[in-house]
Structures are given as structure tokens and as C-alpha cells.
Enzyme design. Structure first.
Site, PDB file in Angstrom:
ATOM      1  N   ILE A  32      58.425  29.064  16.822  1.00 55.94           N
ATOM      2  CA  ILE A  32      57.351  30.626  17.530  1.00 55.94           C
ATOM      3  C   ILE A  32      56.951  30.316  19.128  1.00 55.94           C
ATOM      4  O   ILE A  32      57.540  31.352  19.360  1.00 55.94           O
ATOM      5  CB  ILE A  32      55.520  29.809  17.174  1.00 55.94           C
ATOM      6  CG1 ILE A  32      55.255  31.612  17.014  1.00 55.94           C
ATOM      7  CG2 ILE A  32      54.979  29.540  17.819  1.00 55.94           C
ATOM      8  CD1 ILE A  32      53.762  31.591  16.457  1.00 55.94           C
ATOM      9  N   ASN A  87      58.725  14.524  19.952  1.00 54.56           N
ATOM     10  CA  ASN A  87      58.033  14.045  20.443  1.00 54.56           C
ATOM     11  C   ASN A  87      57.080  12.995  19.379  1.00 54.56           C
ATOM     12  O   ASN A  87      56.437  13.809  18.638  1.00 54.56           O
ATOM     13  CB  ASN A  87      57.458  15.660  21.492  1.00 54.56           C
ATOM     14  CG  ASN A  87      58.410  16.356  22.384  1.00 54.56           C
ATOM     15  OD1 ASN A  87      59.312  15.537  22.866  1.00 54.56           O
ATOM     16  ND2 ASN A  87      57.900  17.386  21.839  1.00 54.56           N
ATOM     17  N   GLY A  93      54.076  14.062  24.618  1.00 52.78           N
ATOM     18  CA  GLY A  93      54.388  15.137  24.581  1.00 52.78           C
ATOM     19  C   GLY A  93      53.569  16.012  23.261  1.00 52.78           C
ATOM     20  O   GLY A  93      54.619  17.322  22.847  1.00 52.78           O
ATOM     21  N   HIS A 100      57.401  16.447  13.246  1.00 51.02           N
ATOM     22  CA  HIS A 100      58.864  17.438  13.228  1.00 51.02           C
ATOM     23  C   HIS A 100      59.285  16.666  13.976  1.00 51.02           C
ATOM     24  O   HIS A 100      59.736  16.248  15.156  1.00 51.02           O
ATOM     25  CB  HIS A 100      57.970  18.884  13.979  1.00 51.02           C
ATOM     26  CG  HIS A 100      57.229  18.469  15.028  1.00 51.02           C
ATOM     27  ND1 HIS A 100      55.879  18.473  14.854  1.00 51.02           N
ATOM     28  CD2 HIS A 100      57.545  19.166  16.227  1.00 51.02           C
ATOM     29  CE1 HIS A 100      55.382  18.081  16.587  1.00 51.02           C
ATOM     30  NE2 HIS A 100      56.562  18.926  17.167  1.00 51.02           N
TER      31      HIS A 100
END
Ligand code: AMP
Ligand code: ZN
Length: 112
Positions: A32, A87, A93, A100
Site C-alpha cells: 500500500i 524484515n 524493522g 511476509h
């Protein structure tokens, strides 16, 4: 499914996404807030918090996700190559606590 998890809700079709790919085990959709001209994520449908929470039973699933990455990258026009990022945890982070794999490319990426 974790009711508090945004990626579980996307995998269940409860929150819309710009879908790149879907099968029984995996969904891929555009980020997004893209960090590159092409930026999508491969997400296992099962709620695994992070790579540090993956177990031996997830071997096949993780292998499938890694093999899907170049295929989907090619389909998204990244014939020249792409970057994959996972990550892991706050120190890595990670912001969405559902494993994912980011796939990005289509422009100049900063050297690692
Ligand atoms: P990470 O920092 O590796 O946890 O990355 C999480 C990524 O998820 C960020 O790049 C966000 O832009 C992205 N993201 C968060 N919510 C959504 C959403 N609803 N649809 C698509 N991407 C999202
Ligand atoms: Zn989840």
C-alpha cells in the site's frame, strides 16, 4: 486466523488488496506504501508471526514462497531482477507481525 492481524484479514478477503497472486496457501498483493515502482509482498495464509517463528513444518510453504518470488516478479515486469526483503521482529524493522516477503524493483535500488 488471527483476528487482530491485517494480513490474515487480507488473506481471508475481509480487507481489500491489489492482488498479484493467490492459491490455497499463499497470497501476494501490492504494498500500500510502495518503496519502489513495483513492490508487492508474498504472504503465507497461515498466521506465522515472523521468520523467527517459522518451524520445520513450514519448510514446504517457505520453499514455495521463495520459488513464487521470481515467477511473480517476472509477471510484474521485473525481468532485470528484483530485491527480496524479509524484515524480522522489531529489531529487523518488521511492522506487520505476519510473515511476509517483500519483492521490489523497477527502478534504481540503493546498494545494501
Ligand atoms: P514490514 O515493515 O516488513 O512489516 O512491512 C509491512 C508492509 O506492509 C509495509 O511496507 C506497509 O506499507 C505494508 N502494508 C501495511 N498495510 C497494508 C495493506 N493494508 N495493504 C498492503 N500493504 C500494507
Ligand atoms: Zn496474520
Amino acid at each position: 486466523m488471527n483476528r487482530d492481524c491485517i494480513f490474515c484479514k487480507i488473506a481471508a478477503g475481509e480487507i481489500p488488496c491489489r492482488k498479484v497472486y493467490e492459491d490455497e496457501e499463499v497470497i501476494a498483493f501490492h504494498d500500500i506504501n510502495p518503496a519502489a515502482p513495483v513492490h508487492f509482498m508474498l504472504v503465507p495464509k497461515v498466521h506465522i508471526v515472523s521468520l523467527a517463528d517459522a518451524r520445520a513444518g513450514h519448510e514446504g510453504l517457505l520453499g514455495r514462497i521463495l520459488l513464487l518470488a521470481p515467477r511473480l516478479a517476472g509477471e510484474q515486469g521485473l525481468a532485470d531482477g528484483f530485491r527480496t526483503i524479509i524484515n524480522t521482529g522489531r529489531g529487523g524493522g518488521q511492522e506487520v507481525m505476519h510473515l511476509h516477503v517483500h519483492v521490489m524493483g523497477g527502478g534504481r535500488l540503493h546498494p545494501m
